[in-house]
Motif scaffolding. Structure first.
Motif, short mmCIF file in Angstrom:
data_model
loop_
_atom_site.label_atom_id
_atom_site.label_comp_id
_atom_site.label_asym_id
_atom_site.label_seq_id
_atom_site.Cartn_x
_atom_site.Cartn_y
_atom_site.Cartn_z
N THR A 13 -118.86 -41.41 96.22
CA THR A 13 -118.59 -42.64 96.96
C THR A 13 -119.50 -42.74 98.17
O THR A 13 -119.95 -41.73 98.71
N VAL A 35 -121.94 -41.60 88.70
CA VAL A 35 -121.43 -42.92 89.06
C VAL A 35 -121.69 -43.09 90.55
O VAL A 35 -121.15 -42.34 91.38
N ASN A 37 -121.26 -45.02 93.75
CA ASN A 37 -120.43 -46.04 94.39
C ASN A 37 -120.95 -46.39 95.77
O ASN A 37 -121.28 -45.50 96.56
N HIS A 70 -121.45 -48.60 90.92
CA HIS A 70 -120.09 -49.12 91.09
C HIS A 70 -120.00 -49.67 92.50
O HIS A 70 -120.31 -48.96 93.46
N THR A 71 -119.60 -50.92 92.65
CA THR A 71 -119.62 -51.56 93.96
C THR A 71 -118.22 -51.90 94.48
O THR A 71 -118.07 -52.70 95.39
N SER A 82 -110.80 -48.47 89.41
CA SER A 82 -111.96 -48.87 88.62
C SER A 82 -113.09 -47.86 88.73
O SER A 82 -113.92 -47.74 87.82
N LEU A 83 -113.13 -47.12 89.83
CA LEU A 83 -114.13 -46.07 89.99
C LEU A 83 -113.96 -45.01 88.91
O LEU A 83 -114.92 -44.62 88.24
N THR A 86 -114.66 -46.51 85.45
CA THR A 86 -116.09 -46.65 85.18
C THR A 86 -116.67 -45.35 84.62
O THR A 86 -117.45 -45.37 83.65
N THR A 90 -117.87 -45.29 80.72
CA THR A 90 -119.31 -45.15 80.56
C THR A 90 -119.69 -43.82 79.92
O THR A 90 -120.54 -43.76 79.03
#
Length: 301
Positions: A13, A35, A37, A70-71, A82-83, A86, A90
């Motif tokens: 993150t 991922v 973020n 991831h935004t 959702s993090l 994802t 994926t």
């Protein structure tokens, strides 16, 4: 590509810039699928650039790695959920969560507004708790299904959270809370194969560039002690399967230095075996303080 994180899926993150970006790139260099973020905000959390997560993911892919942006806002339940989703949709798995997102709104306590306090505590403390909770729920389900993970969580505290920092009451309180959250999570999640540790890094980022602006490479060495990339090797190791058995620990990392922080431990003590009077309690407290190590100074004093 091979490395100590080959085959692992890592979520970072606040990975659009600074320490988070350095961590994401370092994990990818060690074979992880990442991922990335980042909400895309300014140093104080106000709306700014919405593209840093995508740029870092593109950078990883351009170097031959695998990453997806991831935004979402990880300080919201939907964003944190959702993090994790994802990563699972994926890549089909999640192995490591690095909680790094945060910003500053520095004020002396008498000038610190409630909105600024809430915003700082929200992004740092809630922004750690919610991704941790959603990732832990996934790993608990995996364990119950007979697929015990070698999961890792790396949280980001600060020297301000360990010692305090003048003008950073909200930030220091949130970062201290992250240390306590780390200790609790390490104890509670061990049964599910999850190790949880924290770092207290010192590096030049958007939040600290004013402090470390002049701390550049030492002449003749080419080593920039304040580069965020110096912190990432420890984070990558803590996020890998190679760190088996290390949990519930806090590390300071700065330049070429790594320190295990030992936290609160019992010092001098006295037991009367009965209730003290206020005068006796005060006299005894002063005697004990005379035997104790002096506290380390608060940053900025």
């Amino acid at each position: 590509m091979s490395g100590i994180c080959t085959g692992r899926v890592v979520v970072v993150t606040g990975a659009g810039r600074g320490l988070g970006r350095a961590h994401a790139l370092a994990f990818a260099a060690e074979g992880a699928r990442v991922v990335v973020n980042d909400l895309g905000v300014g140093p104080d959390g106000t709306p700014d650039d919405d593209g840093p997560a995508r740029r870092v993911a593109d950078e990883i892919r351009a170097a031959g790695g695998d990453a997806v942006p991831h935004t979402g806002d990880v300080a919201t339940a939907d964003g944190a959920a959702s993090l994790v989703t994802t990563a699972l949709r994926t890549y089909g798995r999640l192995d490591t969560l690095v909680n790094n997102a945060g910003f500053l709104r520095d004020r002396m306590l008498v000038n610190l507004g409630e909105d600024d306090w809430d915003a700082v505590v929200r992004v740092h403390l809630r922004g750690h708790f919610l991704p941790l909770r959603h990732a832990a729920a996934h790993w608990r389900a995996e364990t119950k299904a007979g697929r015990a993970p070698a999961a890792r969580i790396v949280n980001t505290s600060s020297g301000a959270g360990l010692l305090g920092s003048v003008g950073q009451g909200a930030y220091s309180a949130a970062k201290a809370g992250i240390v306590a959250l780390t200790l609790v999570a390490a104890a509670e999640l061990a049964r599910y194969g999850v190790q949880v540790n924290a770092i207290a890094p010192a590096a030049r980022t958007r939040m600290t560039e004013g402090v470390f602006a002049e701390a550049m490479a030492a002449p003749g060495t080419g080593f920039d002690a304040m580069a965020p990339e110096n912190v990432s090797p420890l984070v990558v190791w803590l996020g890998s399967a190679a760190s088996t058995g290390v949990t519930g620990r806090v590390f300071e990392a700065e330049g070429g230095r790594i320190t295990v922080m030992e936290g609160w431990t019992p010092g001098p003590t006295a037991d009367k075996g009965a209730r003290w009077t206020p005068g006796e309690a005060g006299e005894t407290a002063l005697e004990l303080l005379g035997e104790a190590h002096p506290p380390r100074p608060v940053y900025g004093t």
